[in-house]
Design a protein around this motif. Sequence first.
Motif, mmCIF file in Angstrom:
data_model
loop_
_atom_site.group_PDB
_atom_site.id
_atom_site.type_symbol
_atom_site.label_atom_id
_atom_site.label_comp_id
_atom_site.label_asym_id
_atom_site.label_seq_id
_atom_site.Cartn_x
_atom_site.Cartn_y
_atom_site.Cartn_z
ATOM 1 N N UNK A 1 0.857 -1.186 0.000
ATOM 2 C CA UNK A 1 0.000 0.000 0.000
ATOM 3 C C UNK A 1 0.891 1.233 0.000
ATOM 4 N N UNK A 2 0.444 2.288 -0.673
ATOM 5 C CA UNK A 2 1.222 3.528 -0.713
ATOM 6 C C UNK A 2 1.611 4.011 0.677
ATOM 7 N N UNK A 3 0.708 3.837 1.639
ATOM 8 C CA UNK A 3 0.947 4.324 2.998
ATOM 9 C C UNK A 3 1.681 3.330 3.886
ATOM 10 N N UNK A 4 2.031 2.150 3.342
ATOM 11 C CA UNK A 4 2.669 1.130 4.171
ATOM 12 C C UNK A 4 3.870 0.526 3.449
ATOM 13 N N UNK A 5 4.791 1.397 3.069
ATOM 14 C CA UNK A 5 6.001 0.927 2.403
ATOM 15 C C UNK A 5 6.893 0.211 3.416
ATOM 16 N N UNK A 6 7.699 -0.748 2.956
ATOM 17 C CA UNK A 6 8.550 -1.496 3.891
ATOM 18 C C UNK A 6 9.651 -0.623 4.496
ATOM 19 N N UNK A 7 10.089 -0.993 5.684
ATOM 20 C CA UNK A 7 11.189 -0.264 6.329
ATOM 21 C C UNK A 7 12.453 -0.333 5.491
ATOM 22 N N UNK A 8 12.715 -1.502 4.911
ATOM 23 C CA UNK A 8 13.928 -1.700 4.126
ATOM 24 C C UNK A 8 13.783 -1.112 2.717
ATOM 25 N N UNK A 9 13.642 0.193 2.675
ATOM 26 C CA UNK A 9 13.665 0.910 1.412
ATOM 27 C C UNK A 9 14.371 2.232 1.677
ATOM 28 N N UNK A 10 14.519 3.058 0.654
ATOM 29 C CA UNK A 10 15.251 4.298 0.877
ATOM 30 C C UNK A 10 14.406 5.522 0.511
ATOM 31 N N UNK A 11 14.968 6.688 0.781
ATOM 32 C CA UNK A 11 14.264 7.948 0.526
ATOM 33 C C UNK A 11 13.883 8.092 -0.948
ATOM 34 N N UNK A 12 14.769 7.675 -1.839
ATOM 35 C CA UNK A 12 14.505 7.823 -3.267
ATOM 36 C C UNK A 12 13.251 7.050 -3.689
ATOM 37 N N UNK A 13 13.118 5.822 -3.199
ATOM 38 C CA UNK A 13 11.938 5.006 -3.532
ATOM 39 C C UNK A 13 10.685 5.655 -2.942
ATOM 40 N N UNK A 14 10.773 6.111 -1.707
ATOM 41 C CA UNK A 14 9.615 6.754 -1.073
ATOM 42 C C UNK A 14 9.190 8.006 -1.852
ATOM 43 N N UNK A 15 10.172 8.768 -2.319
ATOM 44 C CA UNK A 15 9.882 9.960 -3.112
ATOM 45 C C UNK A 15 9.246 9.580 -4.451
ATOM 46 N N UNK A 16 9.783 8.556 -5.105
ATOM 47 C CA UNK A 16 9.223 8.111 -6.387
ATOM 48 C C UNK A 16 7.782 7.628 -6.216
ATOM 49 N N UNK A 17 7.514 6.879 -5.154
ATOM 50 C CA UNK A 17 6.151 6.387 -4.904
ATOM 51 C C UNK A 17 5.214 7.559 -4.626
ATOM 52 N N UNK A 18 5.668 8.533 -3.856
ATOM 53 C CA UNK A 18 4.830 9.710 -3.581
ATOM 54 C C UNK A 18 4.509 10.457 -4.875
ATOM 55 N N UNK A 19 5.497 10.591 -5.749
ATOM 56 C CA UNK A 19 5.244 11.251 -7.037
ATOM 57 C C UNK A 19 4.274 10.442 -7.887
ATOM 58 N N UNK A 20 4.455 9.119 -7.901
ATOM 59 C CA UNK A 20 3.549 8.257 -8.661
ATOM 60 C C UNK A 20 2.119 8.377 -8.148
#
Length: 195
Positions: free
Chosen positions: A171-190
């Motif tokens: 889910x967009x609001x439940x990304x895994x802990x083992x990810x980075x800022x870049x992925x979180x930013x890309x998902x937010x933009x998507x």
Amino acid sequence: MTATETGATSLHADAVHTLTGWRPADEEQDRLRLDYLAHLAEQPEGLYRSCLPAHITASAAVVDPAAGRVLLTLHPKVGIWLQMGGHCEPDDRDLASAALREAVEESGIPDLALLEVDGVPVPAKLDRHLVRCTGKDRPENTHLDVQYIAVAPAGAQALISEESLDLRWFDYDRLPELTDHSVRDLVARARRLTS
């Protein structure tokens, strides 16, 4: 000139065209865009893994907007959850098709579509990061990643490939802990661009 050389030339020209025409929304992304263009101006082979210490790569966040979710892969080399993506190949005709090819290969979803503006796939963002592309005895190099958004059909089922340790929808609001800022930013933009 061979077909591979022709393809490499057109891929380089497309990368320059894509990055020249793309207008990011913030200054940091614009600085990266200019850095990528400088790299391409200096490196005719700047899109391939053989170009060291840096090369252009292409990736895509695979999203299912109807369900509010993103598909991430647990990358075997870096051990964190990332979007689909990788190296450009000589047969890729443009950056967008390289990103789409990687997304389809790694997700197992054949009918993905890149998000477009005025009928043309456009990057969502750029990300520069260090990585070791080959064996542990090789030095780290820099990926100049051009990131797109790939939209999956509602309810799409993913199929894990040999390039991944795991593959899961989040889910967009439940990304895994083992990810980075870049992925979180890309998902937010998507999320913003597909809602």
